[in-house]
Write a protein that holds these residues in place. Structure first.
Motif, PDB file in Angstrom:
ATOM      1  N   PHE A 138       0.821  -1.205   0.000  1.00 24.73           N
ATOM      2  CA  PHE A 138       0.000   0.000   0.000  1.00 24.73           C
ATOM      3  C   PHE A 138       0.858   1.260   0.000  1.00 24.73           C
ATOM      4  N   ALA A 139       2.044   1.195   0.623  1.00 22.95           N
ATOM      5  CA  ALA A 139       2.933   2.360   0.622  1.00 22.95           C
ATOM      6  C   ALA A 139       3.435   2.649  -0.790  1.00 22.95           C
ATOM      7  N   VAL A 140       3.763   1.599  -1.541  1.00 29.32           N
ATOM      8  CA  VAL A 140       4.185   1.784  -2.929  1.00 29.32           C
ATOM      9  C   VAL A 140       3.038   2.342  -3.762  1.00 29.32           C
ATOM     10  N   ALA A 141       1.829   1.792  -3.566  1.00 26.28           N
ATOM     11  CA  ALA A 141       0.666   2.282  -4.307  1.00 26.28           C
ATOM     12  C   ALA A 141       0.383   3.736  -3.963  1.00 26.28           C
ATOM     13  N   GLU A 142       0.492   4.090  -2.684  1.00 22.62           N
ATOM     14  CA  GLU A 142       0.259   5.480  -2.273  1.00 22.62           C
ATOM     15  C   GLU A 142       1.304   6.413  -2.874  1.00 22.62           C
ATOM     16  N   GLU A 143       2.541   5.952  -2.939  1.00 21.00           N
ATOM     17  CA  GLU A 143       3.596   6.770  -3.537  1.00 21.00           C
ATOM     18  C   GLU A 143       3.314   7.012  -5.017  1.00 21.00           C
ATOM     19  N   ALA A 144       2.899   5.974  -5.724  1.00 17.63           N
ATOM     20  CA  ALA A 144       2.579   6.134  -7.139  1.00 17.63           C
ATOM     21  C   ALA A 144       1.389   7.072  -7.322  1.00 17.63           C
ATOM     22  N   LYS A 146       0.325   9.406  -5.299  1.00 16.02           N
ATOM     23  CA  LYS A 146       0.639  10.771  -4.899  1.00 16.02           C
ATOM     24  C   LYS A 146       1.500  11.456  -5.946  1.00 16.02           C
ATOM     25  N   GLN A 147       2.476  10.745  -6.492  1.00 17.01           N
ATOM     26  CA  GLN A 147       3.304  11.352  -7.530  1.00 17.01           C
ATOM     27  C   GLN A 147       2.488  11.653  -8.773  1.00 17.01           C
ATOM     28  N   MET A 148       1.544  10.777  -9.091  1.00 17.36           N
ATOM     29  CA  MET A 148       0.669  11.048 -10.231  1.00 17.36           C
ATOM     30  C   MET A 148      -0.158  12.304  -9.989  1.00 17.36           C
ATOM     31  N   ALA A 149      -0.717  12.428  -8.786  1.00 18.54           N
ATOM     32  CA  ALA A 149      -1.559  13.581  -8.485  1.00 18.54           C
ATOM     33  C   ALA A 149      -0.745  14.866  -8.423  1.00 18.54           C
ATOM     34  N   ARG A 150       0.482  14.788  -7.896  1.00 21.03           N
ATOM     35  CA  ARG A 150       1.270  16.005  -7.720  1.00 21.03           C
ATOM     36  C   ARG A 150       1.945  16.429  -9.016  1.00 21.03           C
ATOM     37  N   ASN A 151       2.535  15.489  -9.735  1.00 17.75           N
ATOM     38  CA  ASN A 151       3.357  15.822 -10.897  1.00 17.75           C
ATOM     39  C   ASN A 151       2.622  15.661 -12.216  1.00 17.75           C
ATOM     40  N   THR A 643       6.831   6.871 -14.484  1.00 21.25           N
ATOM     41  CA  THR A 643       7.729   6.741 -13.331  1.00 21.25           C
ATOM     42  C   THR A 643       7.525   5.351 -12.738  1.00 21.25           C
ATOM     43  N   PRO A 644       8.529   4.499 -12.772  1.00 25.02           N
ATOM     44  CA  PRO A 644       8.317   3.109 -12.328  1.00 25.02           C
ATOM     45  C   PRO A 644       8.475   2.960 -10.816  1.00 25.02           C
ATOM     46  N   SER A1528      12.007  10.721  -0.251  1.00 26.73           N
ATOM     47  CA  SER A1528      10.548  10.658  -0.193  1.00 26.73           C
ATOM     48  C   SER A1528       9.954  11.713  -1.095  1.00 26.73           C
ATOM     49  N   SER A1529       8.789  11.400  -1.608  1.00 29.60           N
ATOM     50  CA  SER A1529       8.076  12.348  -2.459  1.00 29.60           C
ATOM     51  C   SER A1529       7.318  13.369  -1.664  1.00 29.60           C
ATOM     52  N   ILE A1530       7.259  13.202  -0.371  1.00 23.59           N
ATOM     53  CA  ILE A1530       6.502  14.120   0.485  1.00 23.59           C
ATOM     54  C   ILE A1530       7.434  15.207   0.986  1.00 23.59           C
ATOM     55  N   ASP A1531       7.061  16.432   0.749  1.00 22.79           N
ATOM     56  CA  ASP A1531       7.848  17.540   1.284  1.00 22.79           C
ATOM     57  C   ASP A1531       7.563  17.705   2.767  1.00 22.79           C
ATOM     58  N   ASP A1532       8.593  18.110   3.472  1.00 22.72           N
ATOM     59  CA  ASP A1532       8.401  18.353   4.910  1.00 22.72           C
ATOM     60  C   ASP A1532       7.500  19.553   5.115  1.00 22.72           C
ATOM     61  N   THR A1533       6.507  19.413   5.924  1.00 20.66           N
ATOM     62  CA  THR A1533       5.578  20.489   6.238  1.00 20.66           C
ATOM     63  C   THR A1533       5.795  20.940   7.679  1.00 20.66           C
TER      64      THR A1533
END
Length: 1732
Positions: A138-144, A146-151, A643-644, A1528-1533
Motif C-alpha cells: 500500500f505504501a508503494v501504491a500510495e507513492e505512485a 501521490k506522484q501522479m496527483a502532484r506531478n 515513473t516506475p 521521499s516524495s513528500i515535502d516536509d511540512t
C-alpha cells in the motif's frame, strides 16, 4: 582508516556455509596485515582458523542496532549476507513480509492470511510519507498515486517474481488500494468493475503448478485511468504470452486453468446440463496432473464468484453461456478418440459422443470435423493434395485446435473486459500495474522460459538505468561530485536475442522454411555464436540444447518444440470449418479480419538498441516470437514514459510452509530479481546518508567539548568527522546530508560503542573503587578496634601487682582532693558571675515588661475606639439594608396598586368607548331634528348656535370636571327650552344623555383623584429614597468626624512622651489600614459606576423601544374622530402625563440601580473586612443571603414594571414631575455646595488639630527631658523615634489628602447624578414634543382594547412561509448571533410559528411549515457540509426544536419538567410524533457529518502530535535511515505538536459550547474524537516498526496524560473519553514493560485486555531497540505470549476501525425560556411576524 582495523576482536563476520549459504562468526583475535588465517569463534562455540588473504577478507557483519531495518540500504555493510540476514530477522522472527531495498519493495510470500490488508490499513497509509510507515504494498501504491496527483505524470508498478511468489496477490492489492482511495462520486462503480476484472482473468489465466496453487500463466499490464480530480474513470488491460500448452498438457500435480474445474464442479446444475459435462476426472484435458482438487479451494463457490464478476462487468447470461459453451467444447474435443488405421493413417468416428457434443455446441458439421482432424490439405501451384495424418499427428492437430480456440476465447474475454472498463472522456493520467513472470530456470526449459527470460532481461535493463538515474539525481541535488559507477549492463544479452541475425530472427527464418526443424535452427545457432559470443555456450553432453548467460544465471534451453510453438499454426481446413460455424462467437474468432490497431496508440514507435532488419513477410510478423517482441517493445516504451515503482516478490520456500526461511532459494531469487544488483550499485557509491541533525544527535557522544562549543551544528559535524575518519574519500558533505561509503557507519557505531564501553568501564572503575575503599575502611576500623581491646587487656594483665594497686589507690585519693578543690573554686567563680548576670537580666526583663504593659494599655484604648467604630458601622450597614428591604416592599405594594388601577382604567376606557358610540347615534338623531326645525326659520339660527355651543361644552367636559358639569346643566336647560315645544321625545333623550355623561365625568374625576394619590405616594417614596441617600452621606461624614474626635481625645489623654509616641505609631498603622480599605472601596465604586452606566444605556434603549411600541399600538385616528378639540387638548396633556410617568419609571430604575450598586459595594466591603474580623462571619453570610434574595426581588420587580409599562396606559402629572425633578436638582446642587464648604472646614480643622498636636508633643518632650537617670535609656529610644516623627506627620498629611480626594469623588458622583436628572428631563421633553406632533398629524384615534398578554405564538401568513425559511434558516449566519441570543433561538421561533398553525387547526399549514423547515435545515447542512460552525449551530437548533416538540407535546413524561405557564403553551390539535422522528434522523445525520468534519480536521495532526513529536525532549534516539527516508516524495511540512492537538480539541469544544450544544452531546462528540485519536495513533504505531521502542512508549504515555488533563480542565471526566484511549495506553505500557521471563509473559497477557492477541504479537515482533544496550524480544518469548493468548476469543483484526461511530443519543432537556417572553432580534429580518 585501514580496512584491517575493522577486523578487530569481538567484531563479527560472515563466512560461506553450504547449508545456510552464510553463517556468522566472531573474531577471536585481532587481524593484522599479513596474517594467513583469521581466528574465529562460531556461534556453536567452536573455534575456526579461517584462511584469508588481504584481498578476500570475509564480509563484516552489521551492528545489531542495524539489524531488522525497514530499508536494506540503511545497512552500513551492503552485501549479500547482510541482506539475507536482515530479511531472515524481519520475516522469520518479526513476521514482517515487506522490506525496502532502495526503490524496490521486497515482498516475501508468507503462505498465510495476514490481517494487514483491510480498509483500515488502506486509510492508515493514505496520505502518508512512504518512509514514515512500515514497508507495504500500500505504501508503494500510495507513492505512485501521490506522484501522479502532484506531478501529473503517469506511473507504473512493476510486480515480478517466481511462480508462487505472490505477484498476482500483490498486483491485486495495489489495484484495490487505488480503487479505495480514489473512489469517484458517480454511480458507475468503476472501481468495483476494475477489481472485478481480476477474478475473471485469474479464472481463465491462472492454474495450479507445482510451485503455486494460483499461478498466473500470462503476463498482464493493467492501465488504470484517472481524470483531473484523480478519480478512477476506467481501465485497460494488455496480456502477454498466454501459456496455451497448459490447455492440452499438465505435468504431474498440476492443473489446467481454473475455469475448467469450476465448470465441471457445476455440471449437474440445471443451467449447465445442456453442456453435457461431468466431473474433471472424466476429461483428458483436466486429469493429466493426477489431482483435480486444490486443498482449501471450493471450485463451485469460485464459479459462483466468477459469474458474479461477469454480471458486475455487464456481461449478460447469454454471453456467459456462450463462453461456457466454448470451454465445454474444448473439454469434449480433448476426449475425441483418434484411432490408428494402418501405418500412415488415422480416423475419428463420427459416432464419437464427445465429437457430437463438440460439434453441437459449436454448430459444426460432424463429418467434416471427423474428416479434417485426420487429414490435411496441401496446396501447390499445380494441384491440391489431401494427405492423411498418423495418429500422433492427428492428436497434435486436435490439441492445436483446442489451444487456438482457447487463445481466441482468452483474447476475446480480455477485449470484452476492456470494453466494459472503457470510459467516455479524456484520460488525464494513468497508473499501470504490471504483473509479469520473473526470471525462470527449470530442469527442462523451453520456448516459454526463453520468452519470459527475454522479457526479464529488458525489464532488468530498464531497472538498472532507472536506479542509476535516481542515484545521479540524488548526488546532483546535494551538490556532490558525480562519478560514473560501473554497473552490469545486459545489452549484449538482449542483442544476442533480438538483434540482426540474433536468436529470434534465426528462429523466425527457420519457421519460414517448409521443412524447417528444431535441429537445423539449433545448428545455425551453434554456427553463429559458439566461440564467437561469450554469452552463448554449447553444452558438452548435449546436441539438442544451448546455454545463455542471463543477468541472473546461466540457463540451458531444450530446442525441441521451439519452431512449433513459435509458428502456433492450425491446419487451414479446420480453420475453415470453424469459420463456417453456426455459433456466432466461434465463427467470429476465425474471421479474416485485418489486424486490429493497437489500443495503446499508434504513436508508439518501436526501436531496438541495434538496428534490426525486418522482412515484410506477413507470415513472419505473425509468429509468436515476433508478436511477443513487438508487444514487449510497446511495454518498454510505456514503462519508459512513466515513473516506475518496483515490487519484487520472493518465494521463501518450495514447501509452501508459513514463515519458513529457505536461504538457498531466497538467495537465488534475490540474485535473479535484481535486488542484490541494486545493493551492489548503492555499495559502490555512498549508500549511507544521514542528515546533519541525525548525525549530531547520534554521534554527539564522540565529539569533544571544543567541537560542541561551536554554534553551527553543521560545522560541528564536519569538524568531528575530519577527526574521526581521516580518509576524506570515505564521506562527502552535501547540502543537507552527509554521504558515507559502505562500512563507515558501522565504523562510527564501533567508535560509539567503544566510547560507551569505555565510559561504562570508567563508571564501573570508580564505583568498584569506592565500594572497595568503603569495605577496606570498615575492615580496618574493625581491626583497630580488636587491636585496641587486645592490647588493653594485655597491659592490664601486666600492670596488676600489690605495689601498683597501692600506688594507684593513693594517686586516686590525691586526685580526688585536688580535683574537688579545683571544682569548688570554679563553682564559686561561676556562681558569682551567674548572680551578677541574673541581676542585670532581671532588671532588663522588668523594664521590658513595664514597657510592654504600657504599650498594651494604649493598644486596648485604641482597640476600644476602633471596635466601637466598627460596631457603629455594622449597625449603619444593617440599617441601610433594612431600609432597602422596606423600599422593595413598598415598591411591590405600589406595583400592586398600579395593577389594580390598570384594571379599573381598562373598565373606564371601555365605558368611554361605549359613550362615544352612543354620542354618535345621538348626533345622527339631532341631524334629523334639525331637518324638522327648518320649517321654523326664526329659531333655526339660534338652534344651530346653541348646538355648536353644546358640542363645544361636551368636548371641554372631559378636561375639567367642575366646569364640564356646569356647562352640561346649562346646555341641558337651553336644549329643553328650545326643544320643549317641538318634541318631547328629544328632551327625554337629551336628559338621558346628560345623566350618562354626568355619571361618567364623576367616575373620571374619582379615577383621576386615585391616580393623583398614587403618584403622590410614589413621589413621597422617591423623596424618602433621596432622603435616605442624604442620611447615608451624612452618616459617612459623621463617621469621619467621630474618627477625628477619637484622634483628638487620644492626643489629649496622652500623659507622657513614650505613650504619645506609641499611640501615634498605632494610629498611623490604623490609618494606613483605613487608607487601604478606602482605596478598595473606591475601586469597587468605580466598577459599580461602570456597571450603572451600562445599565443606563440598556434602559434608554428599552425606553425608546417601549415608546415606539406604544405609538404603533394606539390607533390615534379613531380616538380623534370621537373627541372634540378640547378633548384633544386634554388628551395631549394626558399624553404628556403618560410620558412623565414613563420618565418617573426610568428614574425609579436608575435609583434602583444606584441602590443595587451601593449594596454590591457594601457587600464587597464586608467581604474584605471578613478576613480581619473572623467572629462576624456568620452574620455577614446572613446579610449576603439577604442581598441575593433582594437582588432576585428587584429583578422580578424590574420585569414586572416592564410588562406593566407595555400593557397599561397611565395618566400621571407630567408637569408636576418636571417641577419636582427641577427641585431635586436644586436640592442636590445646594447639598453639593454645603458638602464642599464642610469639606474645606474639615480640612482646616484637621490642619489646626495637627499643628496643636505637634505643639503639645513638643511641650511634653521638654517635660520628659527632666526625668531621672534610671530612664536615660528609654529617653534615648524616644529621641530616636522623634527623629522619625516628620515621617509620621507626612503620613497624616497623606491621609488628609486621601480624604480630600474621596470627598472630591463624592462631589463628582453628585454632579453626575445631577447630569443624569437633566438628561432624563430633556429626553422626556423631547418625547412629549414628538408625541404631540404625531397626534396633531393623526386623523383617527383608537383607544386600546386592554392590556396585552402574549400567548407565545407568532402569527404569520401562508405566503410568508418561504420568507421565514429563507431568513431564519437559509440566510442565517451563526457568527454574531449566537453570543447575543438564547441558545436555540431560531428553533424557538420556528416552534412559535408551529403553535400558531396548531392553534388555527390548519393541518395543511402545519404540514407545509414542518416540511419546509426540515428541508431548509437539510439544504443548509448540505450546502455547508464542511463548515464546522454552521454544522454545530444547526445541530444545536435541531436538537432544541426537537426538544420543544417534546416539551410542548402534552405528554406527561415531558410535561413534568415544565412550569405551569409552559404547560399552557402545549399543542392542542396535532400529534407531531412522526415529525419528531424525522427531526431525530436529521439530527443524527448532522451529528455524523459534524463528527466527520472534526475528524477530517484533526486527523492530519494526530500522528505528528501524538506519535512523532517528542513531548519529553532528549529521550528519543535516532537510527540510520534508508533510501525511502532520504528520497521521499513528500515535502516536509510544518511539524505538529501535542499542543496542536490540544488546541484543535479546544477549538472544537469552544465552538460547540458557543452554539449552545447540549452538554451530553458535547461529551459524546469528545468521546468520538478521543476514540479517533487513540485508534489512529495505535494503527500508526502498529504499522511503524521504528516507533515500537521503550522510549516511544514513554512519549505516548506522556501525551495521553496531556489529554487526560485537558478532559479535567473542561470537566469532561464523565464522558467516557478516557476509556477509549485504553488500547493506546496499554500499547505504551507494553513497549515499556520488561519482556524476558515467563512471569513477564503472564503479566502481559493479563494486563493487555484492551488489545487483541494479533495486536500484542505485532507490537512484540515490531519492538525495536534504539541503543546497543537494549535487547530485542526473543522469538521464544513471543511464542510464550502467543500461547497464553490462544484462548482469547477476540477479533483477529490488526487495526482499529477509525471510521467507527458510537451510537448517538439526544437527551431531552426542557427549555427554561418562556415562549411569551421571547423577543425576535431585528437582525433576523422577521418583522412581518407578529406576537400574539
Amino acid at each position: 582508516m585501514a580496512v584491517a582495523e575493522l577486523y578487530a576482536k569481538y567484531n563479527r563476520v560472515w563466512i560461506p556455509d553450504p547449508e545456510e549459504v552464510w553463517k556468522s562468526a566472531e573474531i577471536a583475535k585481532d587481524y593484522r596485515v599479513g596474517d594467513q588465517v583469521l581466528r574465529l569463534l562460531l556461534e556453536d562455540g567452536m573455534e575456526l582458523d579461517y584462511p584469508v588473504d588481504p584481498g578476500s577478507l570475509p564480509p563484516l557483519r552489521n551492528p545489531d542496532i542495524l539489524v531488522g531495518e525497514n530499508d536494506l540500504t540503511a545497512l552500513s555493510y551492503l552485501h549479500e549476507p547482510a541482506v539475507l540476514h536482515n530479511l531472515r530477522i524481519r520475516f522469520a522472527e518479526s513476521k514482517l513480509i515487506y522490506t525496502y531495498s532502495g526503490i524496490i519493495l521486497v515482498a516475501m510470500n508468507p503462505y498465510k492470511q495476514l490481517p494487514i490488508y483491510g480498509d483500515a490499513i488502506i486509510h492508515a497509509y493514505s496520505g502518508q510519507n512512504m518512509g514514515d510507515m512500515d514497508p507495504h504494498i500500500f505504501a508503494v501504491a500510495e507513492e505512485a498515486y501521490k506522484q501522479m496527483a502532484r506531478n501529473n505524470r503517469n506511473q507504473s508498478i512493476i510486480v515480478s517474481g517466481e511462480s508462487g511468489a505472490g505477484k498476482t496477490v500483490s498486483a491485486r492489492y495495489a489495484m484495490r488500494y487505488f480503487a479505495t482511495v480514489s473512489k469517484s462520486s458517480s454511480n458507475a462503480h468503476v472501481e468495483d468493475k476494475v477489481l472485478a476484472s481480476n477474478p475473471i482473468t485469474e479464472a481463465v489465466g491462472n492454474a495450479k503448478t507445482t510451485r503455486n496453487d494460483n499461478s498466473s500463466r500470462f503476463g498482464k499490464y493493467t492501465e488504470i485511468s484517472f481524470d483531473e480530480r484523480n478519480q478512477i474513470i476506467g481501465a485497460n488491460m494488455r496480456t502477454y504470452l498466454l501459456e496455451k500448452s497448459r490447455v492440452v498438457f499438465q505435468s504431474e500435480n498440476e492443473r489446467n486453468y481454473h475455469i475448467f474445474y469450476q465448470l465441471c464442479a457445476c455440471a449437474q446444475q440445471s443451467e449447465f446440463k445442456h453442456l453435457q459435462l461431468g466431473s474433471a476426472e472424466e476429461f483428458n484435458y483436466t486429469r493429466m496432473g493426477g489431482n483435480t482438487v486444490i486443498e482449501g479451494v471450493n471450485d463451485r463457490a469460485d464459479m459462483v464468484e466468477t459469474q458474479k464478476t461477469f454480471t458486475l462487468l455487464g456481461f449478460k447470461e447469454d454471453f456467459q453461456m456462450d463462453v461456457f459453451k466454448i470451454l465445454a467444447a474444448i473439454l469434449h474435443l480433448g476426449n475425441v478418440q483418434v484411432t490408428t488405421v494402418g501405418n500412415e493413417r488415422s480416423s475419428v468416428s463420427e459416432d464419437d459422443g464427445h465429437l457430437k457434443v463438440f460439434c453441437e455446441l459449436l454448430g459444426l458439421e460432424t463429418s467434416k470435423v471427423a474428416q479434417w482432424l485426420c487429414n490435411r490439405k496441401i496446396v501447390t501451384t499445380s494441384e491440391t493434395v489431401v494427405k492423411p495424418m498418423t495418429r500422433p499427428q492427428a492428436i497434435n492437430a486436435r490439441d492445436a485446435l483446442a489451444k487456438k480456440i482457447y487463445a481466441h476465447l482468452f483474447d476475446f474475454i480480455v477485449e470484452r473486459i476492456n470494453q466494459a472498463l472503457h470510459f467516455s472522456g479524456k484520460q488525464h493520467t494513468f497508473i499501470g500495474v504490471l504483473d509479469i513472470y520473473g526470471f525462470e530456470t527449470f530442469d527442462v526449459n523451453s520456448f516459454e522460459q526463453f520468452c519470459i527470460n527475454y522479457a526479464n532481461e529488458k525489464l532488468q535493463q530498464q531497472f538498472n538505468l532507472h536506479v542509476f538515474k535516481l542515484e545521479q539525481e540524488e548526488y546532483m541535488k546535494e551538490d556532490i561530485p558525480w562519478t560514473l559507477i560501473d554497473f552490469y549492463d545486459n545489452q549484449p544479452v538482449i542483442d544476442l536475442i533480438e538483434a540482426k541475425m540474433g536468436i529470434l530472427e534465426l528462429l523466425d527464418e527457420e519457421c519460414l522454411l517448409p521443412h524447417g526443424t528444431d535441429e537445423n535452427w539449433l545448428q545455425k545457432l551453434y554456427n553463429n555464436f559458439v566461440n564467437k559470443n561469450s554469452l552463448f555456450e554449447k553444452p558438452r553432453m548435449s546436441n539438442t540444447s544451448f546455454i545463455i548467460q542471463h543477468f541472473a544465471d546461466k540457463v540451458e534451453y531444450q530446442c525441441e518444440g521451439f519452431l512449433e510453438k513459435n509458428r502456433d499454426t492450425v491446419y487451414d481446413m479446420l480453420v475453415e470449418i470453424l469459420r463456417a460455424s453456426k455459433f456466432h462467437l466461434c465463427a467470429t474468432f476465425f474471421q479474416e479480419n485485418p489486424a486490429p490497431s493497437s489500443p495503446f496508440g499508434s504513436t508508439i514507435t518501436v526501436k531496438s538498441a541495434k538496428q534490426v532488419i525486418k522482412p515484410n513477410s506477413k507470415h513472419f510478423r505473425t509468429t509468436v516470437g515476433s508478436k511477443f517482441r513487438s508487444s514487449l517493445y510497446l511495454l518498454m516504451e510505456t514503462l519508459n514514459a512513466t515513473t516506475p515503482h518496483y515490487v519484487r516478490c520472493i518465494k521463501p520456500n518450495d514447501e509452501k510452509l508459513p514463515f519458513e526461511f529457505d536461504s538457498k532459494r531466497i538467495v537465488q531469487q534475490l540474485r535473479a530479481c535484481g535486488v542484490l544488483e541494486t545493493i551492489r550499485i548503492s555499495a559502490q557509491s555512498y549508500p549511507s546518508r544521514w542528515t546533519y541533525l541525525e548525525f549530531y544527535s547520534r554521534y554527539g557522544i564522540l565529539m569533544t567539548q571544543q567541537e560542541l562549543s561551536l554554534s553551527d551544528k553543521k560545522e560541528v559535524c564536519k569538524v568531528a568527522l575530519h577527526r574521526l575518519i581521516q580518509d576524506s574519500n570515505q564521506y562527502q558533505f552535501g547540502r543537507t546530508k552527509i554521504f558515507f561509503r559502505a562500512g563507515q557507519v558501522a565504523y562510527l557505531e564501533k567508535l560509539r560503542l567503544d566510547k560507551l564501553r569505555q565510559d561504562c568501564i570508567m563508571i564501573q572503575k570508580h564505583v568498584r573503587g569506592w565500594l572497595q575503599r568503603k569495605k577496606f575502611l570498615r575492615e580496618r576500623q574493625a581491626a583497630l578496634t580488636i587491636q585496641q581491646y587486645f592490647r588493653g587487656q594485655q597491659t592490664v594483665r601486666k600492670a596488676i601487682t600489690a605495689t601498683a594497686l597501692k600506688e594507684a589507690w593513693a594517686a586516686i585519693i590525691l586526685q580526688k582532693h585536688c580535683r574537688g578543690y579545683l571544682v569548688r573554686n570554679l563553682y564559686q567563680l561561676i556562681r558569682v558571675a551567674t548572680i551578677t548576670i541574673q541581676a542585670y537580666t532581671r532588671g532588663f526583663l522588668a523594664r521590658k515588661q513595664y514597657r510592654k504593659l504600657l504599650q498594651e494599655h494604649k493598644a486596648v484604648i485604641l482597640q476600644k475606639y476602633a471596635r466601637a467604630w466598627l460596631a457603629r458601622r455594622r449597625f449603619q450597614s444593617i440599617r441601610r439594608f433594612v431600609l432597602n428591604i422596606q423600599l422593595t416592599y413598598r415598591v411591590q405594594r405600589l406595583q400592586k396598586k398600579l395593577e389594580d388601577q390598570g384594571k379599573e382604567n381598562h373598565g373606564l376606557v371601555e365605558k368611554l368607548t361605549s359613550l362615544a358610540t352612543l354620542r354618535a347615534g345621538d348626533l345622527e338623531k339631532l341631524q334629523k331634528l334639525e331637518a324638522e326645525l327648518e320649517r321654523a326659520a326664526s329659531h333655526r339660527h339660534s338652534y344651530e348656535e346653541k348646538g355648536r355651543r353644546y358640542r363645544d361644552t361636551v368636548e371641554e367636559r372631559l378636561s375639567k370636571l367642575q366646569k364640564h358639569n356646569a356647562e352640561l346643566v346649562l346646555q341641558k336647560e337651553q336644549a329643553e327650552l328650545m326643544l320643549q315645544e317641538k318634541t318631547e321625545e328629544l328632551k327625554e333623550k337629551m336628559d338621558k344623555l346628560t345623566r350618562q355623561l354626568f355619571d361618567d365625568v364623576q367616575k373620571e374625576e374619582q379615577q383621576r383623584l386615585l391616580l393623583e394619590k398614587s403618584f403622590e405616594l410614589k413621589t413621597q417614596a422617591y423623596e424618602k429614597q433621596i432622603e435616605s441617600l442624604r442620611e447615608e452621606i451624612k452618616s459617612l461624614k459623621d463617621e469621619r468626624t467621630q474618627l477625628h474626635h477619637q484622634l483628638e481625645e487620644g492626643r489629649v489623654t496622652s500623659d507622657s512622651l513614650k505613650g504619645e509616641v506609641a499611640r501615634l505609631s498605632k494610629q498611623a498603622k490604623t490609618i494606613s489600614e483605613f487608607e487601604k480599605e478606602i482605596e478598595l472601596l473606591q475601586a469597587q465604586k468605580i466598577d459599580v459606576e461602570k456597571h450603572v452606566q451600562s445599565q443606563k444605556r440598556e434602559m434608554r434603549e428599552r425606553m425608546s423601544e417601549v415608546t415606539k411600541q406604544l405609538l404603533e399600538s394606539y390607533d390615534i385616528e379613531d380616538v380623534r374622530s370621537r373627541l372634540s378639540v378640547e378633548d384633544l387638548e386634554h388628551l395631549n396633556e394626558d399624553g404628556e402625563l403618560w410620558f412623565a410617568y414613563e420618565g418617573l419609571k426610568k428614574a425609579t430604575r436608575v435609583l434602583e440601580t444606584h441602590f443595587q450598586s451601593q449594596k454590591d459595594c457594601y457587600e464587597k466591603e464586608i467581604e474584605g473586612l471578613n478576613f480581619k474580623v473572623v467572629h462576624l462571619s456568620q452574620e455577614i453570610n446572613h446579610l449576603q443571603k439577604l442581598f441575593r434574595e433582594e437582588t432576585g426581588i428587584n429583578e422580578s420587580i424590574r420585569h414586572e414594571v416592564t410588562r406593566l409599562t407595555s400593557e397599561n396606559m397611565m395618566i400621571p402629572d407630567f408637569k408636576q414631575q418636571i417641577a419636582e425633578l427641577e427641585r431635586q436638582k436644586q436640592d442636590l446642587e445646594s447639598r453639593l455646595k454645603e458638602q464642599t464648604d464642610k469639606t474645606e472646614g474639615k480640612l482646616e480643622e484637621l490642619s489646626s488639630h495637627l499643628i496643636q498636636a505637634q505643639e503639645e508633643e513638643g511641650m511634653q518632650a521638654k517635660a520628659v527631658e527632666a526625668k531621672g537617670k534610671d530612664e536615660i535609656q528609654e529617653l534615648q529610644e524616644a529621641s530616636e523615634f522623634l527623629k522619625k516623627q516628620p515621617e509620621a506627620e507626612g503620613e497624616v498629611k497623606h491621609i488628609l489628602q486621601q480624604e480630600a480626594s474621596q470627598l472630591a469623588l463624592e462631589n463628582r458622583d453628585l454632579e453626575e447624578e445631577l447630569d443624569m436628572k437633566d438628561r432624563v428631563i430633556k429626553k422626556l421633553q423631547d418625547q412629549v414634543k414628538t408625541l404631540t406632533k404625531t397626534i396633531e398629524k393623526a386623523n383617527d384615534v383608537r383607544l386600546p382594547s386592554g392590556p396585552k398578554e402574549y400567548l407565545g405564538m407568532l402569527e404569520y401568513k401562508k405566503e410568508d412561509e418561504a420568507k421565514i425559511i429563507q431568513n431564519l434558516i437559509l440566510d442565517l449566519k451563526p457568527r454574531g448571533v449566537v453570543v447575543n441570543m438564547i441558545p436555540g433561538l431560531p428553533a424557538h421561533i420556528l416552534f412559535m410559528c408551529v403553535r400558531y398553525a396548531d392553534s388555527l387547526n390548519d393541518a395543511n399549514m402545519l404540514k407545509s411549515l414542518m416540511n419546509s423547515a426540515i428541508n431548509g435545515i437539510k439544504h443548509v447542512v448540505k450546502e455547508h457540509f464542511e463548515d464546522l460552525e454552521m454544522l454545530s449551530f444547526w445541530l444545536s437548533n435541531t436538537c432544541h426544536f426537537l426538544n420543544c416538540l417534546k416539551q410542548y407535546s402534552g405528554e406527561e413524561e415531558f410535561m413534568k419538567y415544565n412550569s405551569p405557564q409552559q404547560n399552557k403553551n402545549c399543542l392542542n390539535n396535532f400529534d407531531l410524533t412522526e415529525y419528531r422522528q424525522i427531526l431525530s434522523d436529521v439530527a443524527i445525520r448532522i451529528y455524523h457529518q459534524f463528527v466527520v468534519v472534526m475528524e477530517n480536521s484533526i486527523q492530519p495532526i494526530i500522528v505528528p502530535g501524538m506519535l512523532e513529536y517528542e513531548s519529553l525532549q532528549g529521550i528519543s534516539g535516532l537510527k540510520p535511515t534508508g533510501f525511502r527516508k532520504r528520497s521521499s516524495s513528500i515535502d516536509d511540512t510544518d511539524a505538529y505538536t501535542m499542543t496542536s492537538v490540544l488546541q484543535q480539541l479546544s477549538y472544537f469544544y469552544s465552538t460547540m459550547c458557543q452554539n449552545g450544544l447540549d452538554p451530553e452531546l458535547v461529551r459524546q462528540a469528545v468521546k468520538q474524537l478521543f476514540y479517533l485519536i487513540g485508534a489512529v495513533t495505535l494503527n500508526s504505531l502498529l504499522l511503524r516498526k521504528d516507533m515500537c521502542s521503550c522510549r516511544k512508549g514513554m512519549q505516548i504515555r506522556c501525551n495521553i496524560s496531556y489529554l487526560e488533563e485537558w478532559l479535567k480542565d473542561k470537566n469532561l471526566q464523565n464522558s467516557s473519553a478516557k476509556e477509549t484511549l485504553e488500547p493506546l495506553s496499554q500499547a505504551a505500557w507494553l513497549l515499556q514493560v520488561k519482556k524476558t521471563t515467563d512471569s513477564d509473559a503472564k503479566e502481559i497477557s493479563e494486563c493487555c485486555t484492551s488489545l487483541s492477541a494479533v495486536q500484542i504479537i505485532k507490537i512484540l515482533n515490531s519492538y525495536t531497540p534504539i541503543d546497543d544496550f537494549e535487547k530485542r524480544v526473543a522469538p521464544s518469548f513471543v511464542r510464550k505470549v502467543q500461547a497464553l493468548l490462544n484462548n482469547r476469543g477476540d477479533s483477529s483484526q490488526l487495526m482499529l476501525d477509525t471510521k467507527y461511530l458510537f451510537q448517538v443519543t439526544f437527551p431531552f432537556t426542557a427549555s427554561p425560556h418562556a415562549l411569551e417572553m421571547t423577543q425576535i432580534p431585528s437582525s433576523f429580518k422577521l418583522s412581518f411576524l407578529r406576537r400574539l
